[in-house]
Design a protein around this motif. Structure first.
Motif, PDB file in Angstrom:
ATOM      1  N   THR A 142      71.318  36.016  57.620  1.00 11.97           N
ATOM      2  CA  THR A 142      70.546  35.020  58.358  1.00 11.97           C
ATOM      3  C   THR A 142      70.537  35.352  59.838  1.00 11.97           C
ATOM      4  N   ALA A 143      71.666  35.807  60.334  1.00  5.97           N
ATOM      5  CA  ALA A 143      71.762  36.160  61.756  1.00  5.97           C
ATOM      6  C   ALA A 143      70.828  37.314  62.114  1.00  5.97           C
ATOM      7  N   ILE A 144      70.729  38.297  61.242  1.00  2.00           N
ATOM      8  CA  ILE A 144      69.815  39.417  61.494  1.00  2.00           C
ATOM      9  C   ILE A 144      68.383  38.895  61.613  1.00  2.00           C
ATOM     10  N   SER A 145      68.002  38.018  60.682  1.00  2.00           N
ATOM     11  CA  SER A 145      66.637  37.493  60.679  1.00  2.00           C
ATOM     12  C   SER A 145      66.391  36.571  61.872  1.00  2.00           C
ATOM     13  N   GLU A 146      67.359  35.736  62.205  1.00  2.00           N
ATOM     14  CA  GLU A 146      67.184  34.843  63.355  1.00  2.00           C
ATOM     15  C   GLU A 146      67.143  35.633  64.659  1.00  2.00           C
ATOM     16  N   ALA A 147      67.922  36.710  64.742  1.00  2.00           N
ATOM     17  CA  ALA A 147      67.872  37.563  65.934  1.00  2.00           C
ATOM     18  C   ALA A 147      66.477  38.144  66.115  1.00  2.00           C
ATOM     19  N   TYR A 148      65.853  38.513  65.011  1.00  2.99           N
ATOM     20  CA  TYR A 148      64.487  39.052  65.037  1.00  2.99           C
ATOM     21  C   TYR A 148      63.515  38.033  65.628  1.00  2.99           C
ATOM     22  N   PHE A 149      63.584  36.778  65.148  1.00  5.63           N
ATOM     23  CA  PHE A 149      62.652  35.755  65.630  1.00  5.63           C
ATOM     24  C   PHE A 149      62.990  35.316  67.052  1.00  5.63           C
ATOM     25  N   ALA A 150      64.278  35.298  67.393  1.00  6.43           N
ATOM     26  CA  ALA A 150      64.649  34.967  68.769  1.00  6.43           C
ATOM     27  C   ALA A 150      64.074  35.997  69.739  1.00  6.43           C
ATOM     28  N   ARG A 151      64.170  37.265  69.381  1.00  2.00           N
ATOM     29  CA  ARG A 151      63.608  38.311  70.240  1.00  2.00           C
ATOM     30  C   ARG A 151      62.089  38.192  70.309  1.00  2.00           C
ATOM     31  N   LEU A 152      61.453  37.830  69.194  1.00  2.23           N
ATOM     32  CA  LEU A 152      60.000  37.625  69.181  1.00  2.23           C
ATOM     33  C   LEU A 152      59.587  36.560  70.199  1.00  2.23           C
ATOM     34  N   LEU A 153      60.465  35.564  70.403  1.00  2.31           N
ATOM     35  CA  LEU A 153      60.166  34.461  71.318  1.00  2.31           C
ATOM     36  C   LEU A 153      60.804  34.645  72.694  1.00  2.31           C
ATOM     37  N   GLY A 154      61.531  35.750  72.876  1.00  2.00           N
ATOM     38  CA  GLY A 154      62.163  36.011  74.167  1.00  2.00           C
ATOM     39  C   GLY A 154      63.375  35.153  74.444  1.00  2.00           C
ATOM     40  N   LEU A 155      64.118  34.774  73.394  1.00  2.00           N
ATOM     41  CA  LEU A 155      65.285  33.899  73.537  1.00  2.00           C
ATOM     42  C   LEU A 155      66.579  34.650  73.274  1.00  2.00           C
ATOM     43  N   ARG A 156      67.636  34.232  73.951  1.00  2.00           N
ATOM     44  CA  ARG A 156      68.969  34.778  73.684  1.00  2.00           C
ATOM     45  C   ARG A 156      69.471  34.244  72.349  1.00  2.00           C
ATOM     46  N   PHE A 157      70.147  35.118  71.589  1.00  2.00           N
ATOM     47  CA  PHE A 157      70.658  34.717  70.276  1.00  2.00           C
ATOM     48  C   PHE A 157      72.091  35.197  70.110  1.00  2.00           C
ATOM     49  N   VAL A 158      72.973  34.285  69.657  1.00  2.00           N
ATOM     50  CA  VAL A 158      74.381  34.601  69.408  1.00  2.00           C
ATOM     51  C   VAL A 158      74.711  34.241  67.970  1.00  2.00           C
ATOM     52  N   ALA A 159      75.302  35.186  67.242  1.00  2.00           N
ATOM     53  CA  ALA A 159      75.660  34.985  65.836  1.00  2.00           C
ATOM     54  C   ALA A 159      77.171  34.864  65.693  1.00  2.00           C
ATOM     55  N   VAL A 160      77.645  33.734  65.167  1.00  2.00           N
ATOM     56  CA  VAL A 160      79.070  33.524  64.906  1.00  2.00           C
ATOM     57  C   VAL A 160      79.337  33.900  63.457  1.00  2.00           C
ATOM     58  N   MET A 161      80.215  34.898  63.265  1.00  2.00           N
ATOM     59  CA  MET A 161      80.439  35.448  61.921  1.00  2.00           C
ATOM     60  C   MET A 161      81.916  35.748  61.712  1.00  2.00           C
ATOM     61  N   PRO A 162      82.360  35.801  60.440  1.00  2.00           N
ATOM     62  CA  PRO A 162      83.728  36.237  60.168  1.00  2.00           C
ATOM     63  C   PRO A 162      83.928  37.691  60.610  1.00  2.00           C
ATOM     64  N   ARG A 163      85.121  37.997  61.032  1.00  2.00           N
ATOM     65  CA  ARG A 163      85.418  39.363  61.470  1.00  2.00           C
ATOM     66  C   ARG A 163      85.282  40.361  60.322  1.00  2.00           C
ATOM     67  N   SER A 164      85.318  39.862  59.076  1.00  2.00           N
ATOM     68  CA  SER A 164      85.213  40.735  57.904  1.00  2.00           C
ATOM     69  C   SER A 164      83.777  41.146  57.585  1.00  2.00           C
ATOM     70  N   THR A 165      82.795  40.624  58.321  1.00  2.00           N
ATOM     71  CA  THR A 165      81.389  40.972  58.074  1.00  2.00           C
ATOM     72  C   THR A 165      81.200  42.490  58.168  1.00  2.00           C
ATOM     73  N   SER A 166      80.403  43.045  57.270  1.00  2.00           N
ATOM     74  CA  SER A 166      80.240  44.501  57.229  1.00  2.00           C
ATOM     75  C   SER A 166      79.728  45.050  58.557  1.00  2.00           C
ATOM     76  N   ALA A 167      80.204  46.232  58.907  1.00  2.00           N
ATOM     77  CA  ALA A 167      79.797  46.870  60.166  1.00  2.00           C
ATOM     78  C   ALA A 167      78.293  47.098  60.216  1.00  2.00           C
ATOM     79  N   GLU A 168      77.697  47.354  59.065  1.00  2.00           N
ATOM     80  CA  GLU A 168      76.255  47.584  59.019  1.00  2.00           C
ATOM     81  C   GLU A 168      75.479  46.330  59.438  1.00  2.00           C
ATOM     82  N   LYS A 169      75.955  45.156  59.004  1.00  2.00           N
ATOM     83  CA  LYS A 169      75.282  43.913  59.387  1.00  2.00           C
ATOM     84  C   LYS A 169      75.457  43.621  60.877  1.00  2.00           C
TER      85      LYS A 169
END
Length: 356
Positions: free
Chosen positions: A91-118
């Motif tokens: 969800t964070a990847i997708s929201e980052a995409y739309f935030a950038r489309l609108l010129g907004l800053r985006f911060v994703a809060v995630m567990p430290r175990s989230t895969s490096a690729e994500k």
């Protein structure tokens, strides 16, 4: 006079923001429905709705788009708003995409175990990963939103209401449209996972709205709270969701999950999810993520029951995201072995539907 100018300016910005999102929708084709041959059970057909083909590579592209439109039309986002989300990655990847489309800053809060690729994919889309220890990402996201005077998108609350479940090319509408010319156009089962609960709720509402006989099955990691809550509504929380399957499963029942719309829940061990993700990836020639494996594991159970009853029909499930996001985890034999997961034990069950 000045107190009138800001709302007018914001209305203009919101109108332009919605136009940009609608432009993204227009540029995007619908996702494919892939038919998967089942030589062991010729009377049953299995289909994968390939959500990995969205611009941001997962089912969550639909959700992020809906959440942004919902927040914009509710007046929660303006041209200077920082967007904060709690997510396991997609969800964070997708929201980052739309935030950038609108010129907004985006911060994703995630567990430290989230895969490096994500984590890398969020940064690629212009987002800022904010990694925390433990599973309480929602609480951390709310606190960060207060600290930054930003807007917490809260996918876990708003997923079920941000999407128009009656139609408007939601995922349920798309599935049934694409199934219309198939041998069994009304699926016996649709199978999906529960992360927010929003996808399951959208599909369940649509089935009822269209007066269809299709049943809805939700596949859930064994460590998650959702299937426990389904069996006993007094259970609303577990201490931790230790599953290694990202994107589905939670420690607490989220507001977007509506168990009354679900006909069946299947608790799936992590080893089964990984084994099925690897298997289905080989069968269709593209790598699938762990939540897709969870779905496939539940499909195997349901198809086995249909065979035992002598039923023909179709089963539809979701290809949620690409396995390329999990090369260092679910597709690494060393990583799997270190976590004591025995994939070989699943082979016999898989073979009953897919063969050797």
């Amino acid at each position: 006079m000045s107190y009138l100018s800001a709302p007018v300016k914001n209305r203009e910005w919101v109108a332009e923001a919605i136009r940009r999102i609608e432009g993204d929708i227009t540029r995007s084709a619908d996702t494919h429905l892939i038919r998967v041959p089942l030589p062991q059970v010729p009377g049953i057909t299995l289909y994968l709705k390939d959500e990995s083909s969205h611009p941001t590579g997962s089912l969550k592209h639909r959700l992020a788009r809906s959440l942004f439109l919902y927040a914009l039309c509710n007046g929660w986002i303006g041209p200077e708003t920082t967007i904060i989300e709690s997510s396991s990655g997609s969800t964070a990847i997708s929201e980052a995409y739309f935030a950038r489309l609108l010129g907004l800053r985006f911060v994703a809060v995630m567990p430290r175990s989230t895969s490096a690729e994500k984590v890398a994919a969020i940064a690629f889309q212009g987002g800022e990963p904010h990694l925390i220890d433990g599973w309480q990402t929602s609480e951390a996201a709310r606190a960060l939103a207060r600290e930054l005077n930003g807007h917490y998108m809260d996918q876990f609350t708003f997923a079920e209401r941000a999407t128009d479940w009656r139609g408007n090319n939601n995922i349920a509408d798309s599935i049934f449209s694409q199934m219309s010319a198939e041998p069994y156009p009304e699926p016996t089962w649709i199978v999906c996972g529960a992360g927010t609960g929003g996808t399951a709720t959208t599909i369940g509402r649509y089935i009822r709205y269209r007066r269809l006989d299709t049943r809805l099955c939700v596949a859930d990691p064994q460590a998650s709270v959702f299937h426990r809550h389904y069996a006993d509504r007094s259970v609303r929380r577990v201490e931790a969701c230790s599953s290694v399957i990202e994107g589905i499963g939670r420690t607490e029942v989220e507001p977007s999950f509506n168990p009354d719309l679900v006909d069946r829940m299947v608790a799936v061990p992590d080893a089964a999810s990984i084994a099925c993700a690897r298997l289905i990836s080989q069968r269709i020639g593209r790598a699938c993520g762990g939540s897709t494996g969870t779905n496939i594991s539940a499909c195997i159970d349901l198809i086995g029951e249909m065979v035992a009853r002598g039923e023909n029909g179709s089963v539809v499930t979701l290809l949620c995201d690409s396995g390329e996001r999990y090369r260092s985890t679910l597709y690494s034999d060393d990583w799997v072995e270190k976590r004591g997961l025995d994939l070989a034990a699943e082979s016999a069950r898989i073979a009953t539907v897919f063969g050797e």
